[in-house]
Design a protein around this motif. Structure first.
Motif, short mmCIF file in Angstrom:
data_model
loop_
_atom_site.label_atom_id
_atom_site.label_comp_id
_atom_site.label_asym_id
_atom_site.label_seq_id
_atom_site.Cartn_x
_atom_site.Cartn_y
_atom_site.Cartn_z
N THR A 24 -0.40 0.47 -7.47
CA THR A 24 -1.16 -0.10 -6.35
C THR A 24 -0.33 -0.05 -5.07
OG1 THR A 24 -2.26 -1.62 -7.87
CG2 THR A 24 -2.36 -2.17 -5.53
N GLU A 25 -0.93 0.49 -4.00
CA GLU A 25 -0.27 0.48 -2.70
C GLU A 25 -0.38 -0.92 -2.11
OE1 GLU A 25 -1.50 2.28 1.46
OE2 GLU A 25 -0.58 3.85 0.23
N LEU A 26 0.76 -1.49 -1.75
CA LEU A 26 0.79 -2.85 -1.21
C LEU A 26 0.80 -2.87 0.31
CD1 LEU A 26 3.55 -4.20 -3.60
CD2 LEU A 26 1.08 -4.47 -3.85
N ALA A 27 1.51 -1.91 0.90
CA ALA A 27 1.64 -1.89 2.35
C ALA A 27 1.91 -0.47 2.80
CB ALA A 27 2.77 -2.82 2.80
N ARG A 28 1.52 -0.17 4.05
CA ARG A 28 1.71 1.17 4.62
C ARG A 28 2.13 1.01 6.08
NH1 ARG A 28 -0.23 6.69 4.04
NH2 ARG A 28 -0.76 6.10 1.91
N TYR A 29 3.12 1.81 6.46
CA TYR A 29 3.57 1.86 7.85
C TYR A 29 3.40 3.30 8.32
CZ TYR A 29 6.29 0.98 12.02
OH TYR A 29 6.66 0.84 13.32
N THR A 30 2.63 3.51 9.37
CA THR A 30 2.37 4.84 9.89
C THR A 30 3.30 5.13 11.05
OG1 THR A 30 0.05 4.63 9.25
CG2 THR A 30 0.58 6.34 10.84
N LEU A 31 3.93 6.30 10.99
CA LEU A 31 4.80 6.74 12.10
C LEU A 31 3.90 7.36 13.17
CD1 LEU A 31 7.60 8.48 10.03
CD2 LEU A 31 7.88 6.45 11.44
N THR A 32 3.32 6.53 13.98
CA THR A 32 2.37 7.02 14.97
C THR A 32 3.03 7.18 16.33
OG1 THR A 32 1.72 4.74 15.44
CG2 THR A 32 0.38 5.94 13.84
N GLY A 33 2.38 7.95 17.16
CA GLY A 33 2.81 8.06 18.55
C GLY A 33 3.93 9.04 18.80
N GLY A 34 4.37 9.74 17.77
CA GLY A 34 5.45 10.71 17.99
C GLY A 34 6.66 10.02 18.59
#
Length: 195
Positions: A142-152
């Motif tokens: 189960t995925e608990l948390a996600r951090y997206t590397l956004t914005g370059g």
């Protein structure tokens, strides 16, 4: 249900319905950004980008171990790296590199583990697409948390997150601090600010 982490946000590493997690995996995925313009059409394929996931283990503010592509298992065996991926994926939601942490086996002296991502080949995050870091309950998938590397951004590394031992068990905090460096060693002065 996964939590989309924002910079500085903290989550407790508890199972839904109570109880502590035993094994968590920090996954990293990415692909090279598509080139634009006339010259991009003349070049075959995307640019290879080698992002590296690392975990630095600390005891009372001092680094005591590290897990990265040249040292795949911590000295106590509790932290394991999946191996070096030199080019990333096609942007699917799968992990290109991952680091599994058996929280029950982490040495009692270790009180914090910081996770970093760096561009070993030196490209900036402006040249990376679909990059993410996520925390998964390894027992259930189960995925608990996600951090997206956004914005370059014109940087080559990021201090992603940390797990910290507290009186109530382990807790995760998203850091999301841009930095510069090709290896975790280059990031140590910046990492120290987040202990």
């Amino acid at each position: 249900m996964s939590v989309s982490l924002a910079k500085g946000q903290k989550i407790s590493l508890e199972k839904p319905g109570g109880g502590q997690l035993s094994v968590v995996r920090m996954g990293l995925g990415w692909k090279a950004a598509q080139r634009k313009g006339f010259f991009a059409k003349m070049l075959a394929g995307g640019q290879e980008i080698d992002l590296d996931a690392s975990a630095v283990l600390f005891s009372q503010g001092k680094p005591v171990d590290v897990v990265f592509f040249q040292h795949l298992t911590s000295n106590d065996g509790s932290v394991r790296h999946s191996g070096d991926n030199l080019v990333g994926g096609a942007g699917q939601q799968t992990d290109d590199e991952s680091i599994a942490v058996d929280l029950l086996k982490v040495s009692p002296a270790v009180d914090q583990i910081l996770f970093t991502v760096n561009s070993f080949t030196g490209q900036t995050f402006q040249e990376v697409e679909a990059a993410f870091c996520r925390l998964v309950d390894e027992t259930t998938g189960t995925e608990l948390a996600r951090y997206t590397l956004t914005g370059g951004g014109p940087y080559t590394a990021q201090i992603m997150a940390k797990v910290q031992r507290t009186p109530n068990g382990w807790q995760m905090a998203a850091i999301g601090q841009p930095a510069s460096g090709r290896t975790f060693q280059d990031l140590m002065p910046e990492i120290a600010k987040h202990l």
